[in-house]
Design an enzyme around this catalytic site. Structure first.
Site, short mmCIF file in Angstrom:
data_model
loop_
_atom_site.label_atom_id
_atom_site.label_comp_id
_atom_site.label_asym_id
_atom_site.label_seq_id
_atom_site.Cartn_x
_atom_site.Cartn_y
_atom_site.Cartn_z
N ALA A 68 65.56 18.51 28.02
CA ALA A 68 66.74 19.20 28.55
C ALA A 68 67.65 18.15 29.15
O ALA A 68 67.19 17.08 29.55
CB ALA A 68 66.30 20.18 29.63
N GLU A 115 59.08 20.80 23.18
CA GLU A 115 58.99 22.26 23.05
C GLU A 115 59.72 22.77 21.81
O GLU A 115 59.30 23.76 21.20
CB GLU A 115 59.52 22.92 24.33
CG GLU A 115 58.59 22.67 25.51
CD GLU A 115 59.18 23.08 26.83
OE1 GLU A 115 60.29 22.63 27.16
OE2 GLU A 115 58.55 23.88 27.55
N GLU A 135 58.09 16.92 32.63
CA GLU A 135 58.79 17.72 33.63
C GLU A 135 58.22 17.55 35.03
O GLU A 135 58.93 17.58 36.04
CB GLU A 135 58.75 19.22 33.26
CG GLU A 135 59.59 19.60 32.04
CD GLU A 135 58.85 19.47 30.71
OE1 GLU A 135 57.78 18.81 30.66
OE2 GLU A 135 59.37 20.00 29.71
N1 COA Z 1 68.87 14.29 30.08
C1 COA Z 1 70.04 13.70 30.29
N2 COA Z 1 70.34 12.45 29.92
C2 COA Z 1 69.38 11.78 29.28
C3 COA Z 1 68.11 12.30 29.02
C4 COA Z 1 67.87 13.64 29.46
N3 COA Z 1 66.72 14.26 29.22
N4 COA Z 1 67.36 11.39 28.39
C5 COA Z 1 68.14 10.30 28.26
N5 COA Z 1 69.36 10.53 28.80
C6 COA Z 1 70.50 9.63 28.88
C7 COA Z 1 70.34 8.58 29.98
O1 COA Z 1 70.72 9.11 31.23
C8 COA Z 1 71.29 7.51 29.48
O2 COA Z 1 72.60 7.93 29.76
P1 COA Z 1 73.72 6.82 30.27
O3 COA Z 1 73.82 5.83 29.15
O4 COA Z 1 74.96 7.63 30.47
O5 COA Z 1 73.16 6.22 31.53
C9 COA Z 1 71.12 7.59 27.96
O6 COA Z 1 70.58 8.87 27.69
C10 COA Z 1 70.16 6.57 27.42
O7 COA Z 1 68.95 6.68 28.16
P2 COA Z 1 68.07 5.41 28.58
O8 COA Z 1 67.09 5.88 29.62
O9 COA Z 1 68.96 4.28 28.95
O10 COA Z 1 67.37 5.10 27.18
P3 COA Z 1 65.95 4.48 26.88
O11 COA Z 1 65.89 4.39 25.41
O12 COA Z 1 65.71 3.27 27.69
O13 COA Z 1 64.88 5.59 27.42
C11 COA Z 1 63.91 7.81 27.57
C12 COA Z 1 64.77 6.80 26.77
C13 COA Z 1 63.93 9.09 26.76
C14 COA Z 1 62.49 7.27 27.76
C15 COA Z 1 64.52 8.00 28.98
O14 COA Z 1 65.91 8.22 28.84
C16 COA Z 1 63.94 9.19 29.71
O15 COA Z 1 62.88 9.07 30.32
N6 COA Z 1 64.62 10.36 29.65
C17 COA Z 1 64.19 11.56 30.34
C18 COA Z 1 63.06 12.22 29.63
C19 COA Z 1 62.61 13.47 30.36
O16 COA Z 1 62.19 13.44 31.49
N7 COA Z 1 62.70 14.61 29.67
C20 COA Z 1 62.31 15.88 30.19
C21 COA Z 1 63.44 16.57 30.80
S1 COA Z 1 62.97 18.15 31.48
#
Ligand code: COA
Length: 261
Positions: A68, A115, A135
């Site tokens: 999300a 999901e 989450e």
């Molecule tokens: N929601 C909103 N933005 C997200 C996102 C999410 N679930 N996942 C990634 N992004 C955004 C980051 O904020 C970043 O935005 P920015 O460039 O404006 O700062 C961009 O996507 C790139 O993310 P980044 O973390 O720099 O990339 P990465 O390749 O190093 O890491 C992930 C990727 C997926 C490991 C990491 O972004 C992450 O942990 N995301 C959250 C995952 C999560 O908790 N999902 C469950 C949500 S309920």
């Protein structure tokens, strides 16, 4: 004529439709617009008889769907969050879709992304894909069916561990616990996915849809109820021209030409 969408791409290849969630800069995170458009595209494809199988994937080479859109959680009340989830349930749109849906998982498959994959019928992953329900790290729990579908798919122990620790697992581990059907190198992901999609799309659409319905009943009912429903759905196949065509083609030693009638 296809509608146009801001946050996703829709491509048709013969009888297979490919939906690509297209927010690569945000790792294809699901914001409200994506959920709305996702539900809308499912409606469009549901009504399109030329489409037999749907594939869902993510744009770019990093993510399937990273969950999300966390930015939208900030400042949201419980009631607003509930309204968003009930009125724009992409998960429900996928779950109730009558044709097979394949998740082509090409990278991060986290939270709501995992999901989405779980709501699909078949999951095919590239070697660089990773899976998780993180989450818990945000002080929340999975809300798109994760606690229920992951548990049914991989068993309570594995699901509990993933959901309580928020641990991210790699594609090989996901395969080992039964979360994905196949793991292939990234450059073979599309070929493998399309091979399976086309194989299904070649079958009679009525039998495919009834088979999907019957299999889904298995995890939602007890065995006696499931077996009864299977007999009814089996018998229903006998009302189709496709059943006559399939049986006659076998007897006449030729390839069937199913019409979905
Ligand atoms: N929601 C909103 N933005 C997200 C996102 C999410 N679930 N996942 C990634 N992004 C955004 C980051 O904020 C970043 O935005 P920015 O460039 O404006 O700062 C961009 O996507 C790139 O993310 P980044 O973390 O720099 O990339 P990465 O390749 O190093 O890491 C992930 C990727 C997926 C490991 C990491 O972004 C992450 O942990 N995301 C959250 C995952 C999560 O908790 N999902 C469950 C949500 S309920």
């Amino acid at each position: 004529m296809s509608q146009s969408y801001e946050t996703l791409l829709l491509e048709r290849r013969d009888r297979v439709a490919i939906i690509t969630i297209n927010r690569p800069d945000k790792r294809n995170a699901l914001n409200i617009k994506t959920r709305e458009e996702g539900a809308a595209v499912m409606e469009e494809l549901r009504a399109d008889d030329s489409v037999g199988v749907v594939v869902i994937t993510g744009a770019g080479d990093k993510a399937f769907i990273a969950g999300a859109d966390i930015a939208e959680f900030a400042g949201r009340t419980a009631l607003t969050q509930r309204a968003v989830m009930v009125s724009r349930s992409l998960f429900n749109a996928i779950d109730t879709f009558p044709k097979p849906i394949i998740a082509m998982v090409n990278g991060y498959c986290l939270g709501g992304g995992c999901e989405v994959a779980l709501a699909c019928d078949i999951r095919i992953a590239s070697e660089n894909a990773s899976f998780g329900q993180p989450e818990i790290n945000l002080g929340i729990i999975p809300g798109g069916g994760g606690t229920q579908r992951l548990t049914r798919l991989v068993g309570e122990g594995k699901a509990m561990e993933m959901i309580l620790t928020g641990e991210i697992i790699d594609a090989r581990t996901a395969f080992a616990i039964g979360l994905v059907n196949h793991v292939v190198p990234l450059d073979q992901l599309e070929t493998k996915t399309m091979e399976i999609a086309n194989r299904i799309a070649d079958k009679g659409p009525i039998a495919v849809s009834l088979a999907k319905e019957a299999v889904k009943i298995a995890s939602r009912s007890n065995l006696d109820e499931g077996l009864r429903r299977e007999v009814d759905l089996f018998a229903l196949c006998f009302s189709s021209e496709d059943k006559d065509e399939g049986v006659n083609a076998f007897l006449e030693k030729r390839k069937p030409a199913f019409k979905g009638k």
